[in-house]
Design a protein around this motif. Structure first.
Motif, PDB file in Angstrom:
ATOM      1  N   ILE A   1     -19.075  -7.002   0.269  1.00 38.02           N
ATOM      2  CA  ILE A   1     -18.066  -7.510  -1.184  1.00 38.02           C
ATOM      3  C   ILE A   1     -18.882  -7.460  -2.167  1.00 38.02           C
ATOM      4  O   ILE A   1     -18.000  -6.964  -3.367  1.00 38.02           O
ATOM      5  CB  ILE A   1     -18.420  -9.228  -0.370  1.00 38.02           C
ATOM      6  CG1 ILE A   1     -17.884 -10.080  -2.269  1.00 38.02           C
ATOM      7  CG2 ILE A   1     -19.948  -9.309  -0.811  1.00 38.02           C
ATOM      8  CD1 ILE A   1     -17.104 -11.323  -1.536  1.00 38.02           C
ATOM      9  N   ASP A   2     -20.253  -7.034  -1.997  1.00 37.92           N
ATOM     10  CA  ASP A   2     -21.188  -6.425  -3.473  1.00 37.92           C
ATOM     11  C   ASP A   2     -20.246  -5.431  -4.328  1.00 37.92           C
ATOM     12  O   ASP A   2     -20.713  -4.388  -5.115  1.00 37.92           O
ATOM     13  CB  ASP A   2     -22.560  -6.091  -3.074  1.00 37.92           C
ATOM     14  CG  ASP A   2     -23.142  -7.413  -2.683  1.00 37.92           C
ATOM     15  OD1 ASP A   2     -23.034  -8.501  -3.507  1.00 37.92           O
ATOM     16  OD2 ASP A   2     -24.068  -7.182  -2.436  1.00 37.92           O
ATOM     17  N   ALA A   3     -19.311  -3.775  -2.939  1.00 39.67           N
ATOM     18  CA  ALA A   3     -18.809  -2.798  -3.674  1.00 39.67           C
ATOM     19  C   ALA A   3     -17.850  -2.578  -3.162  1.00 39.67           C
ATOM     20  O   ALA A   3     -16.913  -2.380  -4.594  1.00 39.67           O
ATOM     21  CB  ALA A   3     -18.781  -2.160  -2.235  1.00 39.67           C
ATOM     22  N   ILE A   4     -16.790  -3.960  -3.980  1.00 40.77           N
ATOM     23  CA  ILE A   4     -15.744  -4.686  -4.449  1.00 40.77           C
ATOM     24  C   ILE A   4     -15.800  -4.451  -5.676  1.00 40.77           C
ATOM     25  O   ILE A   4     -16.191  -4.919  -6.537  1.00 40.77           O
ATOM     26  CB  ILE A   4     -14.910  -5.886  -3.780  1.00 40.77           C
ATOM     27  CG1 ILE A   4     -15.032  -5.487  -2.298  1.00 40.77           C
ATOM     28  CG2 ILE A   4     -13.388  -5.751  -4.783  1.00 40.77           C
ATOM     29  CD1 ILE A   4     -15.204  -7.255  -1.379  1.00 40.77           C
ATOM     30  N   ASP A   5     -14.688  -3.864  -6.362  1.00 39.48           N
ATOM     31  CA  ASP A   5     -14.893  -3.575  -8.359  1.00 39.48           C
ATOM     32  C   ASP A   5     -13.506  -4.210  -8.541  1.00 39.48           C
ATOM     33  O   ASP A   5     -12.338  -4.253  -7.836  1.00 39.48           O
ATOM     34  CB  ASP A   5     -14.046  -2.250  -8.454  1.00 39.48           C
ATOM     35  CG  ASP A   5     -13.865  -1.966  -9.725  1.00 39.48           C
ATOM     36  OD1 ASP A   5     -14.543  -3.184 -10.813  1.00 39.48           O
ATOM     37  OD2 ASP A   5     -14.205  -1.076 -10.470  1.00 39.48           O
TER      38      ASP A   5
ATOM     39  N   GLU B   1      -5.747  -0.450  -7.024  1.00 42.11           N
ATOM     40  CA  GLU B   1      -6.152   0.388  -6.081  1.00 42.11           C
ATOM     41  C   GLU B   1      -6.574  -0.427  -4.478  1.00 42.11           C
ATOM     42  O   GLU B   1      -7.698  -0.938  -4.476  1.00 42.11           O
ATOM     43  CB  GLU B   1      -6.880   1.557  -5.940  1.00 42.11           C
ATOM     44  CG  GLU B   1      -6.408   2.475  -7.287  1.00 42.11           C
ATOM     45  CD  GLU B   1      -4.817   2.956  -7.272  1.00 42.11           C
ATOM     46  OE1 GLU B   1      -4.186   2.628  -5.863  1.00 42.11           O
ATOM     47  OE2 GLU B   1      -3.776   2.503  -7.776  1.00 42.11           O
ATOM     48  N   LYS B   2      -6.786  -0.123  -3.437  1.00 40.09           N
ATOM     49  CA  LYS B   2      -6.485  -0.148  -2.288  1.00 40.09           C
ATOM     50  C   LYS B   2      -8.184  -0.114  -1.850  1.00 40.09           C
ATOM     51  O   LYS B   2      -8.756   0.558  -1.972  1.00 40.09           O
ATOM     52  CB  LYS B   2      -5.742   0.389  -1.348  1.00 40.09           C
ATOM     53  CG  LYS B   2      -4.891  -0.549  -0.716  1.00 40.09           C
ATOM     54  CD  LYS B   2      -3.921  -0.018   0.978  1.00 40.09           C
ATOM     55  CE  LYS B   2      -3.158  -0.827   0.860  1.00 40.09           C
ATOM     56  NZ  LYS B   2      -2.043  -0.576   2.186  1.00 40.09           N
TER      57      LYS B   2
ATOM     58  N   GLN C   1      -6.318  -5.002  -1.700  1.00 40.77           N
ATOM     59  CA  GLN C   1      -6.115  -4.474  -2.654  1.00 40.77           C
ATOM     60  C   GLN C   1      -6.434  -6.026  -3.610  1.00 40.77           C
ATOM     61  O   GLN C   1      -5.308  -6.749  -4.062  1.00 40.77           O
ATOM     62  CB  GLN C   1      -5.252  -4.108  -2.590  1.00 40.77           C
ATOM     63  CG  GLN C   1      -3.908  -3.388  -4.330  1.00 40.77           C
ATOM     64  CD  GLN C   1      -2.827  -2.819  -3.919  1.00 40.77           C
ATOM     65  OE1 GLN C   1      -2.156  -3.140  -2.568  1.00 40.77           O
ATOM     66  NE2 GLN C   1      -2.472  -1.850  -4.744  1.00 40.77           N
ATOM     67  N   ILE C   2      -6.137  -5.840  -5.185  1.00 42.28           N
ATOM     68  CA  ILE C   2      -6.023  -7.318  -5.671  1.00 42.28           C
ATOM     69  C   ILE C   2      -4.991  -7.260  -7.334  1.00 42.28           C
ATOM     70  O   ILE C   2      -5.559  -5.848  -7.845  1.00 42.28           O
ATOM     71  CB  ILE C   2      -7.955  -7.896  -6.742  1.00 42.28           C
ATOM     72  CG1 ILE C   2      -8.454  -7.418  -5.574  1.00 42.28           C
ATOM     73  CG2 ILE C   2      -7.602  -8.469  -7.881  1.00 42.28           C
ATOM     74  CD1 ILE C   2      -9.870  -6.972  -6.195  1.00 42.28           C
TER      75      ILE C   2
ATOM     76  N   ILE D   1      -4.672 -11.799  -4.275  1.00 43.66           N
ATOM     77  CA  ILE D   1      -5.614 -10.324  -3.094  1.00 43.66           C
ATOM     78  C   ILE D   1      -4.989 -10.379  -1.752  1.00 43.66           C
ATOM     79  O   ILE D   1      -4.641 -11.378  -0.887  1.00 43.66           O
ATOM     80  CB  ILE D   1      -7.110 -10.723  -3.123  1.00 43.66           C
ATOM     81  CG1 ILE D   1      -7.890 -11.352  -4.307  1.00 43.66           C
ATOM     82  CG2 ILE D   1      -7.559  -9.649  -2.012  1.00 43.66           C
ATOM     83  CD1 ILE D   1      -9.041 -12.020  -3.757  1.00 43.66           C
ATOM     84  N   ILE D   2      -4.358  -8.819  -1.395  1.00 40.95           N
ATOM     85  CA  ILE D   2      -3.967  -8.254  -0.557  1.00 40.95           C
ATOM     86  C   ILE D   2      -4.696  -7.886   0.610  1.00 40.95           C
ATOM     87  O   ILE D   2      -5.468  -7.173   0.235  1.00 40.95           O
ATOM     88  CB  ILE D   2      -2.437  -8.030  -0.882  1.00 40.95           C
ATOM     89  CG1 ILE D   2      -1.797  -7.952  -2.001  1.00 40.95           C
ATOM     90  CG2 ILE D   2      -1.226  -6.942   0.224  1.00 40.95           C
ATOM     91  CD1 ILE D   2      -0.942  -9.849  -1.975  1.00 40.95           C
TER      92      ILE D   2
END
Length: 107
Positions: free
Chosen positions: A19-23, A28-29, A54-55, A60-61
């Protein structure tokens, strides 16, 4: 063969491991890894599942495709049809998550 009358529900209880790597600002996916427990047919097993999210504004998809082996969940396939049933079942999921606003849903 999953005996859905006896086991009408399956569940996935997992968290995004990376989760920490999610921008949160990247539309983008993005690749994610879920770690948790998959329960089917009354049997629970630990799983690690690759997926993407994808946000899109307030949504959130999330999508994933993963393999489930019937034998891992004590799903017995009768010998007479065993050769006609896949030994691995491909499961595809699509979640569309939205922000829940209590004001939008008064009691």
């Amino acid at each position: 063969y999953v005996e859905s009358d006896l086991y009408p529900q399956a569940s996935l209880n997992a968290k995004i491991a990376n989760i920490d790597a999610i921008d949160k600002n990247d539309p983008e996916k993005q690749s994610v890894t879920l770690k948790g427990t998959l329960s089917i047919h009354g049997i629970s097993n630990p799983v690690t599942i690759a997926g993407s999210l994808q946000i899109q504004g307030d949504k959130i998809i999330a999508t994933s495709t993963f393999i489930v082996k019937p034998e891992d969940y004590n799903i017995r396939i009768p010998k007479i049809v065993r050769n006609n049933i896949a030994k691995e079942i491909e499961v595809s999921v699509l979640f569309e998550l939205e922000t829940f606003n209590q004001q939008d849903n008064p009691e």
